[in-house]
Design a protein around this motif. Sequence first.
Motif, short mmCIF file in Angstrom:
data_model
loop_
_atom_site.label_atom_id
_atom_site.label_comp_id
_atom_site.label_asym_id
_atom_site.label_seq_id
_atom_site.Cartn_x
_atom_site.Cartn_y
_atom_site.Cartn_z
N THR A 96 0.86 -1.20 -0.20
CA THR A 96 0.02 -0.20 -0.04
C THR A 96 0.77 1.23 -0.09
O THR A 96 1.59 1.37 1.03
CB THR A 96 -0.88 -0.04 1.14
OG1 THR A 96 -1.96 -1.06 1.19
CG2 THR A 96 -1.80 1.40 1.25
N ASP A 131 -6.47 9.73 -0.01
CA ASP A 131 -6.60 8.42 -0.99
C ASP A 131 -7.64 7.66 -0.34
O ASP A 131 -7.50 7.17 0.77
CB ASP A 131 -5.34 7.78 -0.93
CG ASP A 131 -5.52 6.54 -1.91
OD1 ASP A 131 -6.28 6.26 -2.34
OD2 ASP A 131 -4.25 6.31 -2.23
N ASP A 132 -8.61 7.39 -1.05
CA ASP A 132 -9.84 6.72 -0.73
C ASP A 132 -9.55 5.16 -0.50
O ASP A 132 -10.16 4.62 0.13
CB ASP A 132 -10.87 6.83 -1.84
CG ASP A 132 -11.68 7.99 -1.75
OD1 ASP A 132 -11.63 8.86 -0.77
OD2 ASP A 132 -12.03 8.56 -2.81
N TYR A 133 -8.53 4.67 -0.85
CA TYR A 133 -8.06 3.47 -0.84
C TYR A 133 -7.20 3.04 0.28
O TYR A 133 -6.93 1.98 0.47
CB TYR A 133 -7.33 2.84 -2.25
CG TYR A 133 -8.49 2.89 -3.51
CD1 TYR A 133 -9.29 2.02 -3.48
CD2 TYR A 133 -8.24 3.91 -4.35
CE1 TYR A 133 -10.36 1.99 -4.59
CE2 TYR A 133 -9.21 3.98 -5.37
CZ TYR A 133 -10.23 3.06 -5.55
OH TYR A 133 -11.17 3.09 -6.44
N ALA A 134 -6.59 4.08 0.92
CA ALA A 134 -5.61 4.03 1.97
C ALA A 134 -6.52 3.43 3.23
O ALA A 134 -7.47 4.30 3.44
CB ALA A 134 -4.89 5.07 2.09
N GLN A 142 -5.44 -5.55 8.81
CA GLN A 142 -6.76 -4.73 8.51
C GLN A 142 -7.59 -4.83 9.65
O GLN A 142 -7.75 -5.68 10.59
CB GLN A 142 -7.33 -5.39 7.42
CG GLN A 142 -8.93 -4.79 7.02
CD GLN A 142 -9.57 -5.76 6.07
OE1 GLN A 142 -8.97 -6.99 5.71
NE2 GLN A 142 -10.57 -5.42 5.76
#
Length: 374
Positions: A43, A73-76, A137
């Motif tokens: 990431t 960042d929307d994916y971070a 996660q």
Amino acid sequence: MKSGNLSDTPLDEPEAAPGVWVVDDPAEVTPEWMTSVLRAGGTDLEVTGLSYEPIGTGQLGASYRFVLDAGADDYAPRTVVLKMATGPTEVRDLIGLGYRTEVNFYRLFAPAAQIRVPRCWSADITADARQFTLVLQDAHPALPGSQVEGCTVEQAAAAVRNLAGLHASFWNDDRLTGDGLPWLRRGDERALTNFGRLLVTATAGFVERFAARLAPEDADTLRQTAAAMSGWGRRIEGRHSLIHGDYRLDNLLFAGADDVTAVDWQSLEVGFPGRDLAYFLSTALPPALRRTDQKALVGAYHEALVGYGVADYSLDDCFTDYRLGMPQGPLITVLGCMYSASAPTERSDQMFLSMAANACAAIRDLGTLDLLTS
């Protein structure tokens, strides 16, 4: 029949540069460290600030939720969980194999497993296994299950289907039984016989400790189960896979009736798949609910196995394996209670008593002791 895909993974390769990403105190984590770990794990972002708080009540490790400042960042990930060792050196030495097992599960097996687990950016451990760090996660807002409160049939169905993904991925994989994984426990006849001797002693202490709160029929079932353990390994040696070893509600995170994630992999071993299934269903559901729904739940597990590619395994064989796996309940419950490194609390006593009572009822209902001695 093999359903796993470990062909590209060298199972006997030594660990490379152990300890590079290990921290032993959450205060040691800096934005620069977090940036490097996440980038190494795939990431690409820059963490400019962070904060943390303890979460969970793990007995063999400590977990912390880190809130990250990392741009727009929307994916971070906005949060991650760090799990690390805890306690004095002498305790860590006793449970170091569990630390190594969990780290190696995420390193080696999680990528090939079809069970839902947290994404892992980093899994590292020192050479002496006294310190480890997992960067995982964050499953928030998912909530852990509760052994004391139990779960719904819908949650149980989601859990057994998820469990099937683990078992199917490594079903009868002979590579698990070779010499390339010296850290991986083997639940073979010899190991289970040794556990049986230990269980006889632990059961006597468990029954004495809870004499005023344990039903007489449950105390008798616990003693009989401990005595029958010497023959258990011979009856269940026909099938093997990776098994979680402690697949119970407190080690599952639920984000909805059909959304479950499995955590806490320190008890991983090569063993009889029916042990996981029996342990979960017998301890997660009160006896009345288990009696009415266990056939459908075992069927849901079996259907998922078949869907993942397990062949030549009938539903009748699956249900027999479920019956044969029932001693896992007393084994983990009694040993976990009597040899826990943590001081007992009323909450933990309630948990162990609930698990013992539910497991003993299942053993009697399903005729497991007769099956083991026939």
